[in-house]
Design a protein around this motif. Structure first.
Motif, PDB file in Angstrom:
ATOM      1  N   TYR A  84     -34.167 -12.301  -6.238  1.00 42.82           N
ATOM      2  CA  TYR A  84     -34.480 -11.334  -5.181  1.00 42.82           C
ATOM      3  C   TYR A  84     -34.172 -11.925  -3.805  1.00 42.82           C
ATOM      4  O   TYR A  84     -33.538 -11.274  -2.963  1.00 42.82           O
ATOM      5  N   VAL A  85     -34.617 -13.159  -3.566  1.00 38.42           N
ATOM      6  CA  VAL A  85     -34.373 -13.810  -2.272  1.00 38.42           C
ATOM      7  C   VAL A  85     -32.878 -13.992  -2.039  1.00 38.42           C
ATOM      8  O   VAL A  85     -32.373 -13.766  -0.931  1.00 38.42           O
ATOM      9  N   LEU A  86     -32.149 -14.391  -3.079  1.00 38.81           N
ATOM     10  CA  LEU A  86     -30.702 -14.537  -2.963  1.00 38.81           C
ATOM     11  C   LEU A  86     -30.050 -13.209  -2.605  1.00 38.81           C
ATOM     12  O   LEU A  86     -29.189 -13.139  -1.715  1.00 38.81           O
ATOM     13  N   GLY A  87     -30.452 -12.132  -3.302  1.00 35.92           N
ATOM     14  CA  GLY A  87     -29.860 -10.824  -3.046  1.00 35.92           C
ATOM     15  C   GLY A  87     -30.113 -10.338  -1.634  1.00 35.92           C
ATOM     16  O   GLY A  87     -29.187  -9.871  -0.946  1.00 35.92           O
ATOM     17  N   VAL A  88     -31.351 -10.457  -1.149  1.00 32.73           N
ATOM     18  CA  VAL A  88     -31.680 -10.008   0.208  1.00 32.73           C
ATOM     19  C   VAL A  88     -30.952 -10.875   1.240  1.00 32.73           C
ATOM     20  O   VAL A  88     -30.449 -10.359   2.252  1.00 32.73           O
ATOM     21  N   SER A  89     -30.873 -12.185   0.994  1.00 28.64           N
ATOM     22  CA  SER A  89     -30.168 -13.080   1.917  1.00 28.64           C
ATOM     23  C   SER A  89     -28.694 -12.701   2.031  1.00 28.64           C
ATOM     24  O   SER A  89     -28.123 -12.704   3.128  1.00 28.64           O
ATOM     25  N   LEU A  90     -28.094 -12.369   0.912  1.00 29.53           N
ATOM     26  CA  LEU A  90     -26.690 -11.963   0.934  1.00 29.53           C
ATOM     27  C   LEU A  90     -26.509 -10.628   1.646  1.00 29.53           C
ATOM     28  O   LEU A  90     -25.499 -10.402   2.327  1.00 29.53           O
ATOM     29  N   LEU A  91     -27.487  -9.721   1.520  1.00 23.31           N
ATOM     30  CA  LEU A  91     -27.411  -8.446   2.238  1.00 23.31           C
ATOM     31  C   LEU A  91     -27.474  -8.664   3.750  1.00 23.31           C
ATOM     32  O   LEU A  91     -26.753  -8.005   4.515  1.00 23.31           O
ATOM     33  N   VAL A  92     -28.310  -9.600   4.175  1.00 17.61           N
ATOM     34  CA  VAL A  92     -28.366  -9.945   5.599  1.00 17.61           C
ATOM     35  C   VAL A  92     -27.040 -10.561   6.039  1.00 17.61           C
ATOM     36  O   VAL A  92     -26.522 -10.254   7.130  1.00 17.61           O
ATOM     37  N   GLY A 111     -15.731 -17.203  -1.297  1.00 15.76           N
ATOM     38  CA  GLY A 111     -14.691 -17.745  -2.169  1.00 15.76           C
ATOM     39  C   GLY A 111     -14.022 -16.629  -2.921  1.00 15.76           C
ATOM     40  O   GLY A 111     -12.810 -16.590  -3.068  1.00 15.76           O
ATOM     41  N   VAL A 112     -14.837 -15.709  -3.410  1.00 16.33           N
ATOM     42  CA  VAL A 112     -14.378 -14.429  -3.949  1.00 16.33           C
ATOM     43  C   VAL A 112     -15.166 -13.335  -3.247  1.00 16.33           C
ATOM     44  O   VAL A 112     -16.278 -13.557  -2.762  1.00 16.33           O
ATOM     45  N   VAL A 113     -14.578 -12.159  -3.156  1.00 12.15           N
ATOM     46  CA  VAL A 113     -15.251 -11.045  -2.493  1.00 12.15           C
ATOM     47  C   VAL A 113     -16.227 -10.401  -3.469  1.00 12.15           C
ATOM     48  O   VAL A 113     -15.830  -9.966  -4.553  1.00 12.15           O
ATOM     49  N   ILE A 114     -17.514 -10.352  -3.105  1.00  9.59           N
ATOM     50  CA  ILE A 114     -18.537  -9.758  -3.961  1.00  9.59           C
ATOM     51  C   ILE A 114     -19.292  -8.680  -3.193  1.00  9.59           C
ATOM     52  O   ILE A 114     -19.257  -8.625  -1.968  1.00  9.59           O
ATOM     53  N   GLN A 115     -19.989  -7.810  -3.938  1.00 13.95           N
ATOM     54  CA  GLN A 115     -20.827  -6.763  -3.351  1.00 13.95           C
ATOM     55  C   GLN A 115     -22.281  -7.090  -3.687  1.00 13.95           C
ATOM     56  O   GLN A 115     -22.782  -6.751  -4.752  1.00 13.95           O
ATOM     57  N   PRO A 116     -22.999  -7.736  -2.758  1.00 13.77           N
ATOM     58  CA  PRO A 116     -24.362  -8.212  -3.054  1.00 13.77           C
ATOM     59  C   PRO A 116     -25.351  -7.119  -3.439  1.00 13.77           C
ATOM     60  O   PRO A 116     -26.332  -7.396  -4.133  1.00 13.77           O
ATOM     61  N   LEU A 150     -41.454  -4.750  -0.148  1.00 10.95           N
ATOM     62  CA  LEU A 150     -40.434  -5.483  -0.908  1.00 10.95           C
ATOM     63  C   LEU A 150     -39.275  -4.575  -1.314  1.00 10.95           C
ATOM     64  O   LEU A 150     -38.118  -5.010  -1.383  1.00 10.95           O
ATOM     65  N   LEU A 151     -39.581  -3.322  -1.569  1.00 13.52           N
ATOM     66  CA  LEU A 151     -38.543  -2.351  -1.932  1.00 13.52           C
ATOM     67  C   LEU A 151     -37.798  -1.848  -0.708  1.00 13.52           C
ATOM     68  O   LEU A 151     -36.570  -1.701  -0.731  1.00 13.52           O
ATOM     69  N   ALA A 152     -38.530  -1.598   0.384  1.00 15.59           N
ATOM     70  CA  ALA A 152     -37.921  -0.978   1.570  1.00 15.59           C
ATOM     71  C   ALA A 152     -36.903  -1.892   2.245  1.00 15.59           C
ATOM     72  O   ALA A 152     -35.897  -1.405   2.789  1.00 15.59           O
ATOM     73  N   VAL A 153     -37.129  -3.198   2.211  1.00 11.23           N
ATOM     74  CA  VAL A 153     -36.226  -4.131   2.910  1.00 11.23           C
ATOM     75  C   VAL A 153     -34.805  -4.060   2.358  1.00 11.23           C
ATOM     76  O   VAL A 153     -33.854  -3.797   3.102  1.00 11.23           O
ATOM     77  N   PRO A 154     -34.574  -4.275   1.059  1.00 13.10           N
ATOM     78  CA  PRO A 154     -33.201  -4.187   0.566  1.00 13.10           C
ATOM     79  C   PRO A 154     -32.620  -2.778   0.625  1.00 13.10           C
ATOM     80  O   PRO A 154     -31.424  -2.610   0.896  1.00 13.10           O
ATOM     81  N   VAL A 155     -33.445  -1.758   0.373  1.00 12.31           N
ATOM     82  CA  VAL A 155     -32.932  -0.387   0.431  1.00 12.31           C
ATOM     83  C   VAL A 155     -32.446  -0.068   1.841  1.00 12.31           C
ATOM     84  O   VAL A 155     -31.378   0.524   2.038  1.00 12.31           O
ATOM     85  N   GLY A 156     -33.220  -0.488   2.854  1.00 16.91           N
ATOM     86  CA  GLY A 156     -32.804  -0.261   4.237  1.00 16.91           C
ATOM     87  C   GLY A 156     -31.519  -0.988   4.579  1.00 16.91           C
ATOM     88  O   GLY A 156     -30.634  -0.432   5.251  1.00 16.91           O
ATOM     89  N   LEU A 157     -31.384  -2.240   4.122  1.00 19.24           N
ATOM     90  CA  LEU A 157     -30.168  -3.009   4.388  1.00 19.24           C
ATOM     91  C   LEU A 157     -28.950  -2.383   3.706  1.00 19.24           C
ATOM     92  O   LEU A 157     -27.849  -2.377   4.262  1.00 19.24           O
ATOM     93  N   ILE A 158     -29.139  -1.865   2.499  1.00 26.00           N
ATOM     94  CA  ILE A 158     -28.022  -1.236   1.773  1.00 26.00           C
ATOM     95  C   ILE A 158     -27.615   0.075   2.443  1.00 26.00           C
ATOM     96  O   ILE A 158     -26.427   0.381   2.571  1.00 26.00           O
ATOM     97  N   MET A 159     -28.583   0.874   2.889  1.00 25.51           N
ATOM     98  CA  MET A 159     -28.266   2.130   3.567  1.00 25.51           C
ATOM     99  C   MET A 159     -27.539   1.884   4.878  1.00 25.51           C
ATOM    100  O   MET A 159     -26.710   2.686   5.313  1.00 25.51           O
ATOM    101  N   LYS A 160     -27.806   0.748   5.516  1.00 23.43           N
ATOM    102  CA  LYS A 160     -27.163   0.430   6.786  1.00 23.43           C
ATOM    103  C   LYS A 160     -25.688   0.091   6.602  1.00 23.43           C
ATOM    104  O   LYS A 160     -24.907   0.144   7.548  1.00 23.43           O
TER     105      LYS A 160
END
Length: 384
Positions: A84-92, A111-116, A150-160
C-alpha cells in the motif's frame, strides 16, 4: 530395504501443490477464458499478434494465480502495508514527474514505464482487510473513518491523473471491505439516496447542465462530456457519441442467436471502436447474440457467487474481507464494462475480465484469482 528406498511417483510428489485448489472457481475461469480466446480470435484477426498475445497474457495470469495460491493468507497479510505504501508513493511520484500520454499523467518511468494505479486494485483491499483484522472485536466509528481516509488518498490521487475507470475500481474494492467489515446501514443508505437524487437531477436538467460553458467544477471537461454523451449520444453521433451508438448497434444486430463466429459485420467492417479492448463485449454480442450474452453473464455470476462462497467460508476476518473485496472487483469490472458498452453507464476505461485485450489488467486478474485460491486452499487444508 527396497520398500524403504522406494520413491513416490511424480504425481504423488506434486499432488500437495494442487491440494485444496478450488475446482469450481477454476472451471468458471476456464470457461470465461475460452470465451475470451474465441472473441479475440474474431475481433483481433487483423490486429497483428493480438490473439497470440492474449493467449500469452492468459498463461502469465495463470502462472501468477498458481504462485500466489501457494502463499498462505497469513503471509499475504504481511505484504499489506508495504505494498500500500509503495503504491501511494508511486502515485505521488506520478503526480510530480509522471509520463503524460493523451492528456493524462498515469505512468512513471522506473527503468520501464509502469502504471502505479494498477497496484492499488489489489493493495487497497489488502490494506483495509489488514486494518480491520487488527481492530477485530473493538471496532469503533473512528476505525471506519481511518479506513475511509486510507481509501480516499489513493482514489483522489488516481482521479487527479485523471483516470476515472481505475479510480472507480479501487473505490469499489475499498468500499467492499468497509461494507463487509460491518458498516451500519444507517451510514450506507443516506449516500445512496443522495446519489439517486443527483442522478435524477442530472437527467431532469440535462439540457442546462450539458450546455456549453456550464462549469461542473468537480469534474474534468472530458468526464462531463462522457456523462452528457451517455444521456444523449445522438447529439454528436460522429464524435463523442460514436462509441456508444456503434456499441448499441452491434449488440442489437446480434439478435437472439447472433450472426455467427467471424460473421460480425460491425466488427469486421471496423465500425466498433476499440473492439479488442474496452468495446469487445459489443463484438461478442454481435456474433453470439442474446443467447451468448446470457451464457457469458451466467459465467460471471457463477464466478462471483463462488468467490463470495469462499469469502463466507474463510477462516479469519482478514481472509474473509479480502476474498469478498476481490470478488467485488470482478463484479465491478464486468458490470461497468457491459454497462458502458450497452449505453447505461458512461464510457470509462474498464476492460471485460478474461475477454478484453490487456496485459496489465490480466496480471491484476491473476493476482485476484490467486488470492481467492489461496484462501480457499487454506480452508480446505485446515479441514483435512
Amino acid at each position: 530395504m527396497s520398500a524403504v528406498l522406494h520413491q513416490p511417483s511424480l504425481a504423488r510428489r506434486i499432488a500437495p501443490v494442487f491440494q485444496g485448489f478450488d475446482g469450481f472457481l477454476a472451471f468458471a475461469v476456464l470457461l470465461l477464458a475460452c470465451a475470451g480466446l474465441l472473441t479475440m480470435y474474431s475481433s483481433g484477426y487483423d490486429h497483428g499478434t493480438r490473439f497470440t498475445d492474449h493467449g500469452r497474457n492468459m498463461l502469465l495470469a495463470g502462472f501468477i494465480m498458481f504462485v500466489v495460491a501457494q502463499v498462505p493468507p497469513q503471509r499475504l497479510m504481511f505484504f499489506a502495508v508495504p505494498v500500500y505504501v509503495l503504491g501511494v508513493s508511486l502515485l505521488v511520484a506520478v503526480m510530480l514527474f509522471g509520463v503524460t500520454k493523451k492528456g493524462a499523467t498515469r505512468w512513471i518511468n522506473v527503468g520501464v514505464v509502469i502504471q502505479p494505479s494498477e497496484i492499488l486494485k489489489i493493495a487497497m483491499p489488502l490494506m483495509l482487510a489488514w486494518w480491520f483484522q487488527r481492530r477485530e472485536g473493538q471496532l469503533r466509528t473512528l476505525d471506519y473513518v481511518v479506513a475511509t481516509v486510507l481509501l480516499a488518498v489513493p482514489v483522489g490521487l488516481i482521479m487527479k491523473q485523471p483516470d476515472l475507470g481505475t479510480a472507480l475500481l479501487v473505490l469499489a474494492a475499498g468500499l467492499s471491505v468497509i461494507f463487509f467489515a460491518g458498516l451500519s446501514w444507517k451510514l450506507i443508505v443516506p449516500p445512496v439516496i443522495i446519489g439517486l437524487v443527483a442522478v435524477s437531477l442530472i437527467v431532469g436538467f440535462e439540457s442546462q447542465l450539458c450546455a456549453d460553458g456550464f462549469d461542473w467544477r468537480v469534474l474534468h471537461d472530458y468526464q462531463k462530456q462522457r456523462i452528457c454523451t451517455l444521456l444523449d449520444p445522438t447529439k454528436d453521433p460522429l464524435g463523442k457519441g460514436f462509441h456508444i451508438i456503434q456499441g448499441m448497434i452491434a449488440i442489437g444486430s446480434g439478435g437472439v442467436g447472433g450472426k455467427g463466429f467471424m460473421q460480425g459485420t460491425q466488427t469486421h467492417l471496423e465500425f466498433i471502436p476499440e473492439r479488442t479492448t474496452d468495446f469487445i463485449f459489443a463484438a461478442y454480442s454481435e456474433e453470439f447474440g442474446l443467447a451468448g450474452n446470457l451464457a457469458l453473464i451466467a459465467g460471471f455470476i457463477f464466478l462471483i457467487f463462488r468467490g463470495l462462497a469462499i469469502a463466507l467460508d474463510a477462516p479469519t476476518l482478514f481472509s474473509r474481507l479480502l476474498a469478498g473485496a476481490v470478488t467485488m472487483i470482478f463484479f465491478t469490472y464486468a458490470f461497468v464494462n457491459m454497462g458502458m458498452v450497452s449505453g447505461i453507464l458512461p464510457v470509462v476505461g474498464v476492460p471485460l475480465p478474461f475477454i478484453s485485450y490487456g496485459g496489465t489488467a490480466m496480471v491484476t486478474l491473476g493476482l485476484g484469482l490467486g488470492i481467492l485460491m489461496s484462501i480457499a486452499r487454506a480452508k480446505r487444508l485446515m479441514q483435512s
